[in-house]
Design a protein around this motif. Structure first.
Motif, PDB file in Angstrom:
ATOM      1  N   ASN A 112      34.993  41.990  46.243  1.00  0.00           N
ATOM      2  CA  ASN A 112      33.952  41.384  45.400  1.00  0.00           C
ATOM      3  C   ASN A 112      34.116  41.681  43.918  1.00  0.00           C
ATOM      4  O   ASN A 112      33.149  41.615  43.153  1.00  0.00           O
ATOM      5  CB  ASN A 112      32.551  41.810  45.873  1.00  0.00           C
ATOM      6  N   PRO A 164      29.506  43.674  41.852  1.00  0.00           N
ATOM      7  CA  PRO A 164      29.803  42.279  42.177  1.00  0.00           C
ATOM      8  C   PRO A 164      30.182  41.518  40.910  1.00  0.00           C
ATOM      9  O   PRO A 164      29.435  41.525  39.928  1.00  0.00           O
ATOM     10  CB  PRO A 164      28.488  41.773  42.769  1.00  0.00           C
ATOM     11  N   PHE A 188      34.646  37.185  47.032  1.00  0.00           N
ATOM     12  CA  PHE A 188      33.218  37.411  47.246  1.00  0.00           C
ATOM     13  C   PHE A 188      32.954  37.200  48.731  1.00  0.00           C
ATOM     14  O   PHE A 188      33.124  36.101  49.250  1.00  0.00           O
ATOM     15  CB  PHE A 188      32.390  36.452  46.405  1.00  0.00           C
TER      16      PHE A 188
END
Length: 343
Positions: free
Chosen positions: A241, A257, A156
């Motif tokens: 991500n 995400p 991330f």
């Protein structure tokens, strides 16, 4: 315990996530937004006016003394979570603390002890675990859909400037719990813990800003018997991500995400040929505001008279903070021996 047909909420902090929380509370029939406070009077006034909140407080101490609220959502910077959550629990309020739980393991341990002593409900707002895709992920893993889980790979990160129109200066302030690991890396870390265990050994490298917070972090979490979590976070680099959960019979992919996906893909090994996989996609849409699911869990705890969530128990929050401490210690003190937080 409060009347669970109408849990009266106060908000400590009025930033972006608090705004999302305020909007989402309107989707929960058993919730009402009663009071709020911010670190500045101007921010508090604007927030309360925008969301029609009847009780605007000029300080967090005043919010803690407000007898018209049952629970407080703490979304101030991570470096202030311990101070603010302690204040509200000491005043008899139940507390939902935005992730990361605190800025250190020692602070997290103290919060857990305060919750037990005061008899208040305390939960980390790790919203991912309550979302439909994560519920389905856990069901698939527990049912053996990909065999035994051996590895978790997750990242991330994206550029967050220190100055300019898109700046988030608090993330560059060590006193406020800044850095990519606490802000974004906590998601890959918690996913690894959730699926592999709570006591990993850590090997980490990273790069720090001039202010001393981590800009880029990569860590290998070793959970024993060869099971590993490979995690990355960054405030300077665009990362994929996404996340992959790798097992002995297949793997599950969470698209970017990965902390709030609307679907997941399950791929199983096809023994008819080396490297061949059979894949299928599972839709798991988030209906309404994504924070609604953690709010409903918190309300369920109050209704049942339980002090902790089975999905996000305090032992998990403590373990995650221990790992975050170990990672940051290795980044900032690469030549020193490993850090062993109080257990």
């Amino acid at each position: 315990m409060p009347d669970t047909t109408n849990v009266r909420w106060g908000l400590a902090g009025t930033g972006t996530i608090a705004r999302e929380f305020a909007r989402t509370l309107a989707e929960v029939p058993s919730a009402s937004l009663t009071a709020a406070a911010s670190r500045t009077t101007a921010a508090s006034e604007k927030f309360c006016s925008e969301y029609g909140i009847p009780n605007q407080h000029l300080s967090f101490q005043d919010l803690a003394r407000d007898h018209t609220i049952d629970a407080v959502y703490v979304s101030t910077p991570a470096g202030l979570h311990h101070e603010h959550a302690t204040l509200f629990m000491e005043s008899g309020k139940h507390v939902l603390v935005e992730k990361p739980f605190t800025s250190t393991h020692a602070e997290a341990l103290d919060l857990a002890r305060t919750a037990k002593r005061t008899g208040t409900v305390l939960m980390e707002a790790m919203w991912s675990r309550f979302l439909p895709a994560y519920v389905e992920l856990k069901r698939l893993v527990d049912d053996g859909a990909i065999g035994e889980v051996r590895k978790v790979e997750a990242s991330f990160g994206f550029p967050i400037p220190e100055a300019g129109p898109r700046a988030r200066p608090q993330l560059y302030d060590p006193a406020l719990g800044g850095g990519s690991l606490l802000e974004m890396g906590v998601y890959p870390v918690q996913l690894s813990h959730w699926l592999l265990g709570n006591e990993p050994a850590v090997a980490a490298v990273g790069r720090s800003s001039t202010s001393g917070v981590d800009l880029d972090t990569t860590a290998l979490l070793s959970f024993g018997d060869g099971a590993t979590g490979n995690i990355s976070s960054s405030m300077s680099t665009v990362l994929p991500n996404d996340a992959r959960i790798l097992g002995t019979e297949g793997y599950i992919q969470l698209p970017a995400p990965h902390h709030c996906p609307h679907e997941l893909t399950v791929s199983r090994y096809n023994p008819s040929g080396p490297g061949l996989m059979q894949s299928h996609r599972i839709q798991a849409p988030i209906v309404g505001g994504g924070l609604k699911y953690e709010i409903l869990e918190f309300h369920a705890l109050l209704e049942a008279g339980r002090s902790e969530s089975s999905v996000m128990p305090l032992i998990d929050s403590l373990a995650i903070m221990r790992t975050l401490d170990l990672i940051r210690h290795q980044i900032h003190n690469p030549s020193q021996e490993d850090l062993h937080p109080e257990s």
